[in-house]
Design a protein around this motif. Structure first.
Motif, PDB file in Angstrom:
ATOM      1  N   PHE A   1       9.717  -2.661  -7.140  1.00 57.86           N
ATOM      2  CA  PHE A   1       9.136  -1.506  -7.840  1.00 57.86           C
ATOM      3  C   PHE A   1      10.169  -0.705  -8.621  1.00 57.86           C
ATOM      4  O   PHE A   1       9.819   0.272  -9.274  1.00 57.86           O
TER       5      PHE A   1
ATOM      6  N   SER B   1       6.266   8.983  -5.509  1.00 56.30           N
ATOM      7  CA  SER B   1       6.839   7.735  -5.028  1.00 56.30           C
ATOM      8  C   SER B   1       5.825   6.967  -4.173  1.00 56.30           C
ATOM      9  O   SER B   1       5.636   5.759  -4.326  1.00 56.30           O
TER      10      SER B   1
ATOM     11  N   VAL C   1       9.901  -3.696  -1.633  1.00 49.44           N
ATOM     12  CA  VAL C   1       9.267  -3.671  -0.321  1.00 49.44           C
ATOM     13  C   VAL C   1       9.006  -5.110   0.107  1.00 49.44           C
ATOM     14  O   VAL C   1       8.311  -5.833  -0.605  1.00 49.44           O
TER      15      VAL C   1
ATOM     16  N   TYR D   1       8.500  14.603  -5.835  1.00 47.88           N
ATOM     17  CA  TYR D   1       9.020  13.243  -5.979  1.00 47.88           C
ATOM     18  C   TYR D   1       8.439  12.319  -4.914  1.00 47.88           C
ATOM     19  O   TYR D   1       7.982  11.211  -5.200  1.00 47.88           O
ATOM     20  N   LEU D   2       8.435  12.782  -3.683  1.00 47.12           N
ATOM     21  CA  LEU D   2       7.920  11.965  -2.583  1.00 47.12           C
ATOM     22  C   LEU D   2       6.465  11.580  -2.805  1.00 47.12           C
ATOM     23  O   LEU D   2       6.064  10.444  -2.577  1.00 47.12           O
TER      24      LEU D   2
ATOM     25  N   LEU E   1       7.637  -6.960  -3.095  1.00 50.10           N
ATOM     26  CA  LEU E   1       7.122  -6.097  -4.145  1.00 50.10           C
ATOM     27  C   LEU E   1       8.267  -5.301  -4.754  1.00 50.10           C
ATOM     28  O   LEU E   1       8.753  -4.345  -4.159  1.00 50.10           O
TER      29      LEU E   1
ATOM     30  N   LYS F   1       7.160  -8.077   1.747  1.00 44.92           N
ATOM     31  CA  LYS F   1       5.776  -8.335   2.179  1.00 44.92           C
ATOM     32  C   LYS F   1       5.781  -9.671   2.909  1.00 44.92           C
ATOM     33  O   LYS F   1       6.707 -10.447   2.759  1.00 44.92           O
TER      34      LYS F   1
ATOM     35  N   LEU G   1      -0.352   2.253  -5.931  1.00 41.48           N
ATOM     36  CA  LEU G   1      -0.922   1.641  -7.131  1.00 41.48           C
ATOM     37  C   LEU G   1      -0.508   0.187  -7.267  1.00 41.48           C
ATOM     38  O   LEU G   1      -1.279  -0.652  -7.711  1.00 41.48           O
ATOM     39  N   LEU G   2       0.724  -0.119  -6.862  1.00 39.77           N
ATOM     40  CA  LEU G   2       1.220  -1.483  -7.023  1.00 39.77           C
ATOM     41  C   LEU G   2       0.741  -2.413  -5.924  1.00 39.77           C
ATOM     42  O   LEU G   2       0.546  -3.593  -6.151  1.00 39.77           O
TER      43      LEU G   2
ATOM     44  N   TYR H   1      11.709   0.632   2.174  1.00 34.74           N
ATOM     45  CA  TYR H   1      12.053  -0.426   1.230  1.00 34.74           C
ATOM     46  C   TYR H   1      13.534  -0.771   1.291  1.00 34.74           C
ATOM     47  O   TYR H   1      14.314  -0.117   1.977  1.00 34.74           O
TER      48      TYR H   1
ATOM     49  N   GLU I   1       3.115   5.516  -6.421  1.00 36.66           N
ATOM     50  CA  GLU I   1       3.566   4.330  -7.141  1.00 36.66           C
ATOM     51  C   GLU I   1       3.339   3.078  -6.286  1.00 36.66           C
ATOM     52  O   GLU I   1       2.769   2.092  -6.739  1.00 36.66           O
ATOM     53  N   LEU I   2       3.784   3.153  -5.044  1.00 34.33           N
ATOM     54  CA  LEU I   2       3.635   2.003  -4.158  1.00 34.33           C
ATOM     55  C   LEU I   2       2.165   1.687  -3.894  1.00 34.33           C
ATOM     56  O   LEU I   2       1.776   0.520  -3.834  1.00 34.33           O
TER      57      LEU I   2
ATOM     58  N   TYR J   1      15.890   7.042  -1.956  1.00 35.38           N
ATOM     59  CA  TYR J   1      15.898   8.505  -2.036  1.00 35.38           C
ATOM     60  C   TYR J   1      14.874   9.154  -1.109  1.00 35.38           C
ATOM     61  O   TYR J   1      15.139  10.215  -0.545  1.00 35.38           O
ATOM     62  N   ASP J   2      13.740   8.523  -0.937  1.00 36.74           N
ATOM     63  CA  ASP J   2      12.721   9.036  -0.012  1.00 36.74           C
ATOM     64  C   ASP J   2      13.336   9.197   1.375  1.00 36.74           C
ATOM     65  O   ASP J   2      13.199  10.242   2.015  1.00 36.74           O
TER      66      ASP J   2
ATOM     67  N   SER K   1       6.674  -8.643 -10.748  1.00 37.48           N
ATOM     68  CA  SER K   1       6.335  -7.769  -9.636  1.00 37.48           C
ATOM     69  C   SER K   1       6.394  -6.308 -10.068  1.00 37.48           C
ATOM     70  O   SER K   1       5.503  -5.520  -9.760  1.00 37.48           O
ATOM     71  N   TYR K   2       7.440  -5.968 -10.815  1.00 31.77           N
ATOM     72  CA  TYR K   2       7.620  -4.591 -11.265  1.00 31.77           C
ATOM     73  C   TYR K   2       6.474  -4.107 -12.141  1.00 31.77           C
ATOM     74  O   TYR K   2       6.034  -2.967 -12.014  1.00 31.77           O
ATOM     75  N   ILE K   3       5.979  -4.975 -13.029  1.00 31.37           N
ATOM     76  CA  ILE K   3       4.874  -4.535 -13.882  1.00 31.37           C
ATOM     77  C   ILE K   3       3.527  -4.763 -13.221  1.00 31.37           C
ATOM     78  O   ILE K   3       2.484  -4.413 -13.784  1.00 31.37           O
ATOM     79  N   GLY K   4       3.522  -5.333 -12.035  1.00 29.74           N
ATOM     80  CA  GLY K   4       2.300  -5.376 -11.235  1.00 29.74           C
ATOM     81  C   GLY K   4       1.456  -6.630 -11.369  1.00 29.74           C
ATOM     82  O   GLY K   4       0.259  -6.597 -11.130  1.00 29.74           O
TER      83      GLY K   4
END
Lengths: 188, 188
Positions: free
Chosen positions: A68, B135, A59, B131-132, A66, A61, B141-142, A91, B138-139, A80-81, A171-174
């Motif tokens: 993910f 998903s 994503v 899934y949505l 970010l 910013k 939380l990050l 994203y 996840e975003l 997929y969303d 970034s992936y692990i936050g």
DNA sequence: CGCCGAGTTGAACTGAATCAAGAAACGTGG
DNA sequence: CCACGTTTCTTGATTCAGTTCAACTCGGCG
């Protein structure tokens, strides 16, 4: 192409005739590194199987990104969303390395869903698999520290640590790249 | 029962005959608060529609719990990971309030999948929806702070903040009850 | 009434963010 | 093949959000 067939055979036991229907829709594509498969705000219109390469989901910013998710060869990738809902993607999907893909369009996939026996089954299984991945990740994010997440990633995907810029992994692990650099220093 | 039927009609346009097949498998169940729908290590064998009540999903930890989800009336609930894979559940599903459920077993659901037109379609849609949700989470939380997550929850689900013990909410947004208590004090 | 779990508040501590600067690696054009 | 600029990584100093431990309050219930 062979790899993708094996994937469908072992995973779903796809029949030769169904495979014909499906594979006739697939379209090969080669991409250089840092190519975007899907831009921000675009509606995802493809599901792509990665023959070679590594792909990153992020994503944008203000003044950074970010990250993910990462996806590797031998797996499907897509925003997929956006693909499911057919709404603009929040994203970006971008290659990290040079990449070879096999792509199927949303429209063609709907046809496979309706014209083959195992269409909806495959769709269901695919969604279930993606759900499981996200579910695991949620628990990881909530219950492990940044250091634990890094070590786990290191175990599961050592090649990722070698091939992918540290800032994406951070970034992936936050956490920030600086923080990851320090963790890395501490644990070696 | 009517609510569940409306759910399937509006969401999937289920036909009367398919509804017959499906609804004949449903089994009503009443539960007191703090009842477990699924224990740790048990294989999930049901998908449950909540007619009344609130349900909490959590992972037991040494001397406390990690709450990672809430489900309300008018939605389906299950230890879905375990349900899909038919492996032991890594978390507990438990009522917070007194609850009324309509349940279908894994076996019966597989039969619906194969004997109705829209079986697999429903399965696919359900997985996609789950899934949505994951998903998005996840975003969240990050990319958001604990305070932002709390405020967002407050907007989206004010009744949750009223009805559910603070310590569960704290766990859900990823902080300690003490920290949430302070955030709450700060922002009011 | 007394107990117990839930929530609040305080103080000390800690992991990670931020700001800032320098070192190393990388790619491109000359 | 080197020189240059850009990007990536490291390191230091400071700040901050959240943890931990501990004490205290409040409300419900046996």
């Amino acid at each position: 192409m062979e790899e993708i067939r094996r994937y469908f055979e072992t995973k779903f036991g796809i029949s030769p005739t169904d495979w014909e229907v499906f594979s006739s829709k697939l379209c090969r594509q080669e991409l250089q590194k840092k190519s975007k498969l899907i831009h921000l705000g675009q509606v995802e219109n493809h599901l792509s199987f990665i023959e070679t390469g590594i792909i990153r989901l992020y994503v944008p910013k203000k003044d950074d990104e970010l990250t993910f998710g990462f996806v590797f060869n031998g797996a499907f990738v897509s925003a997929y969303d956006s693909f499911i809902t057919q709404t603009p993607s929040e994203y970006v999907v971008e290659t990290i390395t040079d990449t070879i893909l096999w792509r199927i369009s949303h429209k063609d996939l709907q046809e496979v869903y309706s014209s083959t026996k195992i269409g909806n089954l495959i769709g269901r299984k695919a969604s279930e698999e993606l759900y499981l991945k996200k579910s695991k990740r949620e628990l990881t994010l909530l219950s492990h520290t940044a250091e634990e997440r890094y070590l786990k990633l290191f175990e599961e995907r050592p090649e990722l640590i070698r091939k992918i810029p540290l800032k994406y992994i951070a970034s992936y692990i936050g956490i920030t790249p600086q923080a990851l650099s320090r963790i890395r220093k501490r644990i070696t």
